[in-house]
Design a protein around this motif. Structure first.
Motif, PDB file in Angstrom:
ATOM      1  N   HIS A   3     -63.914 -42.014  75.672  1.00  0.00           N
ATOM      2  CA  HIS A   3     -63.485 -42.815  76.772  1.00  0.00           C
ATOM      3  C   HIS A   3     -61.913 -43.573  76.309  1.00  0.00           C
ATOM      4  N   LYS A   4     -61.558 -42.328  76.859  1.00  0.00           N
ATOM      5  CA  LYS A   4     -59.708 -42.582  77.438  1.00  0.00           C
ATOM      6  C   LYS A   4     -59.643 -41.224  77.972  1.00  0.00           C
ATOM      7  N   PRO A   5     -58.698 -40.862  78.529  1.00  0.00           N
ATOM      8  CA  PRO A   5     -57.617 -39.677  79.861  1.00  0.00           C
ATOM      9  C   PRO A   5     -57.874 -39.008  78.868  1.00  0.00           C
ATOM     10  N   LEU A   6     -57.032 -37.785  79.469  1.00  0.00           N
ATOM     11  CA  LEU A   6     -57.048 -36.606  78.593  1.00  0.00           C
ATOM     12  C   LEU A   6     -55.781 -36.873  77.571  1.00  0.00           C
ATOM     13  N   GLU A   7     -54.587 -36.913  78.839  1.00  0.00           N
ATOM     14  CA  GLU A   7     -53.275 -37.031  77.899  1.00  0.00           C
ATOM     15  C   GLU A   7     -52.990 -38.016  76.657  1.00  0.00           C
ATOM     16  N   GLU A   8     -53.908 -39.323  77.457  1.00  0.00           N
ATOM     17  CA  GLU A   8     -53.782 -40.071  76.368  1.00  0.00           C
ATOM     18  C   GLU A   8     -53.917 -40.014  75.172  1.00  0.00           C
ATOM     19  N   THR A   9     -55.433 -39.459  74.631  1.00  0.00           N
ATOM     20  CA  THR A   9     -56.177 -38.843  73.790  1.00  0.00           C
ATOM     21  C   THR A   9     -55.340 -37.308  73.066  1.00  0.00           C
ATOM     22  N   PHE A  10     -54.901 -36.826  73.735  1.00  0.00           N
ATOM     23  CA  PHE A  10     -54.435 -35.857  73.053  1.00  0.00           C
ATOM     24  C   PHE A  10     -53.153 -36.208  72.356  1.00  0.00           C
ATOM     25  N   THR A  11     -52.370 -36.975  73.183  1.00  0.00           N
ATOM     26  CA  THR A  11     -51.091 -37.505  72.486  1.00  0.00           C
ATOM     27  C   THR A  11     -51.224 -38.702  70.998  1.00  0.00           C
TER      28      THR A  11
END
Length: 173
Positions: A37-45
């Motif tokens: 439950h986080k945005p894609l870019e933030e999760t990937f980082t």
């Protein structure tokens, strides 16, 4: 005497089945999936942050960068894992890296070669992580045993993904 023959026949059948497993099953694979439950870019980082990996994967006691390549693909790492009060060294190499989309890892550990393909997709304001994992044994005897532990390997990866979910969702950025 008849009972002894039945027991010996049963043991022979079990032995043939066990050693036959290594001839028939050369590798195994499974998939796992989790929603963060986080945005894609933030999760990937967060997922690819080497320094943070020991925070969400409690088995990792240390990660050493062996070779850091520009663009990440080709980079290699040595991961120290504490298992049954012993330190095990895992060698990991990044085979593919596409920012915010995928990371493919080649993992060499204690007689097992593993390939983990993580794909990241946007699901509204959330991120879906798919793991396709395949592994094979380096030796014939280990190849006879490995298929019987497929569910254990999957469970380990699912616990790791769940730990990451907990870590990512509580981290404020």
């Amino acid at each position: 005497m008849k009972t002894v023959k039945i027991i010996i026949t049963f043991l022979i059948i079990l032995t043939v089945l066990f050693f036959g497993t290594g001839l028939v099953i050369k590798d195994s694979s499974y998939t796992s999936q989790i929603t963060i439950h986080k945005p894609l870019e933030e999760t990937f980082t967060m997922f690819t942050d080497v320094a943070a990996m020991t925070q969400w994967n409690p088995a990792y006691s240390a990660i050493e960068i062996i070779d850091q390549k520009p663009g990440i693909t080709g980079s290699s790492y040595e991961i120290k894992v504490l298992h049954n009060n012993q330190t095990v060294i895992i060698k990991e190499k990044v085979l593919a890296y596409v920012k915010n989309e995928k990371i493919t890892l080649f993992i060499d550990r204690d007689g097992v070669i593993e390939r983990d393909d993580y794909t990241f997709t946007r699901d509204g304001s959330h991120t879906l992580i798919n793991l396709n994992s395949s592994y094979q044994a380096k030796s014939y005897i280990l190849g006879c045993v490995l298929p019987y532990f497929k569910s254990k390997f999957k469970k380990i990866d699912e616990v790791s993904l769940t730990n990451f979910k907990t870590f990512a969702e509580k981290t404020i950025t």
